[in-house]
Design a protein around this motif. Structure first.
Motif, PDB file in Angstrom:
ATOM      1  N   ILE A 199      61.739  49.506   0.275  1.00 19.90           N
ATOM      2  CA  ILE A 199      61.499  49.632   1.835  1.00 19.90           C
ATOM      3  C   ILE A 199      62.683  48.662   2.843  1.00 19.90           C
ATOM      4  CG2 ILE A 199      60.211  49.047   3.814  1.00 19.90           C
ATOM      5  CD1 ILE A 199      57.640  50.030   2.049  1.00 19.90           C
ATOM      6  N   ILE A 200      62.939  47.775   2.123  1.00 19.10           N
ATOM      7  CA  ILE A 200      64.037  46.937   2.771  1.00 19.10           C
ATOM      8  C   ILE A 200      65.297  47.369   2.454  1.00 19.10           C
ATOM      9  CG2 ILE A 200      65.259  44.727   2.910  1.00 19.10           C
ATOM     10  CD1 ILE A 200      62.248  43.361   2.572  1.00 19.10           C
ATOM     11  N   TYR A 201      65.565  47.636   1.233  1.00 19.49           N
ATOM     12  CA  TYR A 201      66.911  48.267   0.647  1.00 19.49           C
ATOM     13  C   TYR A 201      67.515  49.375   1.333  1.00 19.49           C
ATOM     14  CZ  TYR A 201      70.052  50.964  -2.501  1.00 19.49           C
ATOM     15  OH  TYR A 201      70.878  51.727  -2.854  1.00 19.49           O
ATOM     16  N   PHE A 202      66.717  50.445   1.327  1.00 22.39           N
ATOM     17  CA  PHE A 202      67.239  51.927   2.010  1.00 22.39           C
ATOM     18  C   PHE A 202      67.646  51.556   3.184  1.00 22.39           C
ATOM     19  CE2 PHE A 202      66.713  56.335   3.363  1.00 22.39           C
ATOM     20  CZ  PHE A 202      67.517  56.702   2.363  1.00 22.39           C
ATOM     21  N   PRO A 203      67.049  51.070   4.247  1.00 23.83           N
ATOM     22  CA  PRO A 203      67.511  51.119   5.681  1.00 23.83           C
ATOM     23  C   PRO A 203      68.608  49.946   5.598  1.00 23.83           C
ATOM     24  CG  PRO A 203      65.299  50.686   5.820  1.00 23.83           C
ATOM     25  CD  PRO A 203      65.618  50.577   4.352  1.00 23.83           C
ATOM     26  N   VAL A 204      68.622  49.109   4.908  1.00 19.88           N
ATOM     27  CA  VAL A 204      69.952  47.841   5.206  1.00 19.88           C
ATOM     28  C   VAL A 204      71.214  48.390   4.475  1.00 19.88           C
ATOM     29  CG1 VAL A 204      70.058  45.514   4.826  1.00 19.88           C
ATOM     30  CG2 VAL A 204      68.052  46.219   5.433  1.00 19.88           C
ATOM     31  N   CYS A 205      71.046  48.744   3.306  1.00 20.56           N
ATOM     32  CA  CYS A 205      71.821  49.030   2.442  1.00 20.56           C
ATOM     33  C   CYS A 205      72.655  50.222   2.255  1.00 20.56           C
ATOM     34  CB  CYS A 205      71.681  48.551   0.811  1.00 20.56           C
ATOM     35  SG  CYS A 205      71.388  46.789   0.689  1.00 20.56           S
ATOM     36  N   ALA A 229      71.265  53.268   4.883  1.00 25.36           N
ATOM     37  CA  ALA A 229      71.093  54.006   6.136  1.00 25.36           C
ATOM     38  C   ALA A 229      71.675  53.292   7.472  1.00 25.36           C
ATOM     39  CB  ALA A 229      69.677  54.434   6.520  1.00 25.36           C
ATOM     40  N   PHE A 230      71.515  51.926   7.429  1.00 19.72           N
ATOM     41  CA  PHE A 230      72.226  51.241   8.780  1.00 19.72           C
ATOM     42  C   PHE A 230      72.770  50.073   8.350  1.00 19.72           C
ATOM     43  CE2 PHE A 230      67.719  53.133   9.517  1.00 19.72           C
ATOM     44  CZ  PHE A 230      68.104  54.321  10.258  1.00 19.72           C
ATOM     45  N   THR A 231      73.757  50.381   7.398  1.00 20.18           N
ATOM     46  CA  THR A 231      74.821  49.264   7.136  1.00 20.18           C
ATOM     47  C   THR A 231      75.709  48.876   8.122  1.00 20.18           C
ATOM     48  OG1 THR A 231      76.300  50.856   6.147  1.00 20.18           O
ATOM     49  CG2 THR A 231      74.780  49.676   4.688  1.00 20.18           C
ATOM     50  N   VAL A 232      76.239  49.813   8.942  1.00 23.25           N
ATOM     51  CA  VAL A 232      77.042  49.667  10.303  1.00 23.25           C
ATOM     52  C   VAL A 232      76.369  48.707  11.172  1.00 23.25           C
ATOM     53  CG1 VAL A 232      78.332  50.821  12.109  1.00 23.25           C
ATOM     54  CG2 VAL A 232      78.277  51.694   9.864  1.00 23.25           C
ATOM     55  N   ALA A 233      75.088  49.189  11.401  1.00 20.74           N
ATOM     56  CA  ALA A 233      74.252  48.475  12.512  1.00 20.74           C
ATOM     57  C   ALA A 233      73.826  47.156  11.794  1.00 20.74           C
ATOM     58  CB  ALA A 233      72.910  48.922  12.949  1.00 20.74           C
ATOM     59  N   VAL A 234      73.546  47.028  10.811  1.00 22.25           N
ATOM     60  CA  VAL A 234      73.099  45.558  10.232  1.00 22.25           C
ATOM     61  C   VAL A 234      74.303  44.507  10.179  1.00 22.25           C
ATOM     62  CG1 VAL A 234      72.323  44.144   7.927  1.00 22.25           C
ATOM     63  CG2 VAL A 234      71.161  46.579   9.052  1.00 22.25           C
ATOM     64  N   ASN A 235      75.272  45.242   9.607  1.00 24.13           N
ATOM     65  CA  ASN A 235      76.749  44.379   9.451  1.00 24.13           C
ATOM     66  C   ASN A 235      76.709  43.385   8.725  1.00 24.13           C
ATOM     67  OD1 ASN A 235      79.503  44.278   9.964  1.00 24.13           O
ATOM     68  ND2 ASN A 235      79.271  43.089  11.779  1.00 24.13           N
ATOM     69  N   PHE A 236      76.049  43.193   7.724  1.00 22.02           N
ATOM     70  CA  PHE A 236      76.098  41.848   6.808  1.00 22.02           C
ATOM     71  C   PHE A 236      76.475  42.419   5.501  1.00 22.02           C
ATOM     72  CE2 PHE A 236      73.055  39.317   4.512  1.00 22.02           C
ATOM     73  CZ  PHE A 236      73.599  38.019   4.662  1.00 22.02           C
ATOM     74  N   ASP A 237      77.478  41.843   5.131  1.00 25.70           N
ATOM     75  CA  ASP A 237      78.359  42.187   3.778  1.00 25.70           C
ATOM     76  C   ASP A 237      77.530  41.790   2.424  1.00 25.70           C
ATOM     77  OD1 ASP A 237      80.241  43.444   5.233  1.00 25.70           O
ATOM     78  OD2 ASP A 237      81.493  41.720   5.167  1.00 25.70           O
ATOM     79  N   ARG A 261      54.238  57.204  -1.056  1.00 26.90           N
ATOM     80  CA  ARG A 261      53.965  57.676   0.269  1.00 26.90           C
ATOM     81  C   ARG A 261      54.913  56.809   1.074  1.00 26.90           C
ATOM     82  NH1 ARG A 261      48.653  59.342  -0.839  1.00 26.90           N
ATOM     83  NH2 ARG A 261      47.751  57.417   0.517  1.00 26.90           N
ATOM     84  N   ARG A 262      54.508  55.575   0.873  1.00 28.17           N
ATOM     85  CA  ARG A 262      55.092  54.494   1.803  1.00 28.17           C
ATOM     86  C   ARG A 262      56.869  54.624   1.723  1.00 28.17           C
ATOM     87  NH1 ARG A 262      51.109  49.332   1.097  1.00 28.17           N
ATOM     88  NH2 ARG A 262      49.506  50.185   2.615  1.00 28.17           N
ATOM     89  N   ILE A 263      57.250  54.573   0.603  1.00 26.75           N
ATOM     90  CA  ILE A 263      58.663  54.680   0.320  1.00 26.75           C
ATOM     91  C   ILE A 263      59.072  55.817   0.820  1.00 26.75           C
ATOM     92  CG2 ILE A 263      60.430  54.687  -1.508  1.00 26.75           C
ATOM     93  CD1 ILE A 263      58.371  52.928  -3.401  1.00 26.75           C
ATOM     94  N   LYS A 264      58.390  56.906   0.430  1.00 29.02           N
ATOM     95  CA  LYS A 264      58.943  58.426   0.865  1.00 29.02           C
ATOM     96  C   LYS A 264      59.186  58.376   2.504  1.00 29.02           C
ATOM     97  CE  LYS A 264      56.081  61.606   0.320  1.00 29.02           C
ATOM     98  NZ  LYS A 264      55.497  62.739  -0.318  1.00 29.02           N
ATOM     99  N   TRP A 265      58.150  57.809   3.201  1.00 31.31           N
ATOM    100  CA  TRP A 265      58.057  58.043   4.652  1.00 31.31           C
ATOM    101  C   TRP A 265      59.088  56.954   5.336  1.00 31.31           C
ATOM    102  CZ3 TRP A 265      56.864  62.235   6.703  1.00 31.31           C
ATOM    103  CH2 TRP A 265      55.919  63.004   6.041  1.00 31.31           C
ATOM    104  N   VAL A 266      59.430  56.030   4.667  1.00 32.19           N
ATOM    105  CA  VAL A 266      60.388  54.894   5.175  1.00 32.19           C
ATOM    106  C   VAL A 266      61.896  55.667   4.826  1.00 32.19           C
ATOM    107  CG1 VAL A 266      61.633  52.893   4.774  1.00 32.19           C
ATOM    108  CG2 VAL A 266      59.220  52.784   5.029  1.00 32.19           C
ATOM    109  N   MET A 267      61.965  56.391   3.941  1.00 34.01           N
ATOM    110  CA  MET A 267      63.239  56.847   3.727  1.00 34.01           C
ATOM    111  C   MET A 267      63.303  58.117   4.678  1.00 34.01           C
ATOM    112  SD  MET A 267      63.400  56.884  -0.584  1.00 34.01           S
ATOM    113  CE  MET A 267      65.302  57.469  -0.582  1.00 34.01           C
TER     114      MET A 267
END
Length: 409
Positions: A13-19, A21-29, A115-121
């Motif tokens: 749930i943390i990995y998918f958005p951060v690494c 989907a939104f790597t540009v917005a997070v901007n943390f190498d 379901r939680r993993i799927k819906w976060v994605m």
């Protein structure tokens, strides 16, 4: 163990958005490195729950030995700086650490966790798609102008991971299969040629593969050849530019063909049999330290590979194998041969299909992308491990049931 599944649920749930989907917005190498370190620490804490399988342990011990050898070898031959070697080994081990730890921890997700993993994605995918229409710079600096104009590799990877997880974690109905295919088709807006190939492979696997593939069958070989021909047909423009005309032109013409040609020379001619060593060629570490090999082979004069504009120095995974030489190439192919053999032992056809899709995705991505060694590639390795574990659990359950039946008799 429930705690392991719960950890992996939150990890994903943390990995998918951060690494992804939104790597540009997070901007943390360092986000993927931190997550990998957390996974390693968790595995140490839960080591007594690791899968007790001798073949797995032997392979992991062999991998550790190989990487220690290459670290020592790289420092000894002194092609690049010590910092370059250290930076590279941290990146090189990440995908295998993620795979082996997931493989050994063997998380077994509940229906709620799936379901939680799927819906976060799905939510991440929807937000990304919305942003591409109205604020593309939020998700991809190269996607200016909106959907279909950005040539966004990240969107294709997002769609692929989302489609695979949706298909894997949903009830196996025609409706859910079609939704997974629709997600994949939306990813075509990424504009990346390799994604066209991945999309064709996904549709072929979920729509036409009804049983295990017999790789020695002439009919199977014919089908694989036809599939490859279809993939090349839809990606011909880029394929021709990089791997046909690109190899016929002088090295100065295009960065990627020049990198491939130089990699082959390093592996099979100049640094036999162990390669040029870590941090020396075609990796992010080689770019940061600017490896002396780029001067030695004249690559420093090519646009995109020169020190002032190193944007294509780590542009594909396969050339990085030159760092390991012929010996490293052998172990690389051996690793993936074992994964194919294990995938072929998965009883569940759904998990079998997605295990093959992970292998195919990594194979295709690696031709023109460095996702294999980046945070984006971690997802493929985790999904692959989950699929192989599902097969391992079912095979072990059937074996144990058979033993108990014999005892009862």
């Amino acid at each position: 163990m429930k705690a392991i599944a719960r950890f992996y649920t939150w990890f994903w749930i943390i990995y998918f958005p951060v690494c992804i989907a939104f790597t540009v917005a997070v901007n943390f190498d360092w986000s993927d490195e931190i997550l990998t370190a957390l996974l390693l620490m968790y595995a140490v804490i839960k080591q007594r729950y690791l899968v007790k399988d001798k073949r797995r342990w032997k392979e992991i011990m062999l991998y550790i030995f190989i990487m220690i050898f290459y670290l020592t070898y790289s420092l000894t031959i002194d092609v690049t700086t010590t910092r370059g070697v250290v930076l590279d080994i941290l990146q090189q081990v990440r995908p295998y650490v993620v795979f082996y730890l997931t493989w050994m921890l063997a998380p077994q997700f509940t229906s709620l966790q799936k379901r939680r993993i799927k819906w976060v994605m799905l939510l991440s995918f929807a937000i990304y798609l919305f942003a591409l229409f109205f604020k593309p710079s939020w998700v991809d600096p190269y996607a200016e102008g909106g959907l279909g104009r950005g040539d966004s590799a990240a969107f294709g990877q997002l769609a692929l991971c989302c489609g695979m997880i949706y298909y894997l974690f949903s009830k196996q109905t025609k409706r859910h299969r079609n939704i997974a295919i629709f997600i994949m088709l939306l990813g075509l807006a990424s504009g990346k040629s390799k994604y066209f190939g991945e999309c064709i492979c996904f549709i072929a696997l979920v729509g036409f593969v009804k049983s295990k593939i017999n790789y020695t069958s002439p009919i199977t070989l014919l089908k694989v050849t036809l599939l490859a021909a279809v993939v090349i047909f839809f990606t011909w423009t880029k394929f021709n530019a990089y791997y046909v005309e690109g190899f016929e032109q002088n090295a100065e013409e295009m960065a990627r063909p020049a990198t491939y040609k130089t990699g082959l020379q390093i592996m099979f001619h100049d640094y036999v049999p162990f390669g040029s060593g870590l941090g020396s060629f075609a990796t992010a570490a080689a770019a940061k330290e600017y490896s002396p090999l780029y001067y030695e082979y004249g690559l420093s004069e090519i646009w995109g590979l020169d020190p002032s504009n190193p944007m294509f120095l780590a542009d594909a995974f396969y050339p990085t194998l030159a760092e390991y030489g012929i010996v490293g190439l052998f172990f690389f192919l051996w690793f993936w041969k074992r994964r194919l053999q294990e995938a072929n032992r998965i009883p569940d056809i759904v998990y079998y299909r997605m295990a093959l899709m992970c292998i195919l995705a990594l194979a295709l991505e690696s031709t023109a992308d460095s996702s294999y060694l980046s945070g984006k590639g971690m997802g493929y390795f985790m999904i692959l491990a989950v699929c192989l574990n599902a097969g391992f659990k079912q095979v072990r359950t059937k074996r144990d049931t058979g033993i108990l039946s014999k005892i009862d008799k």
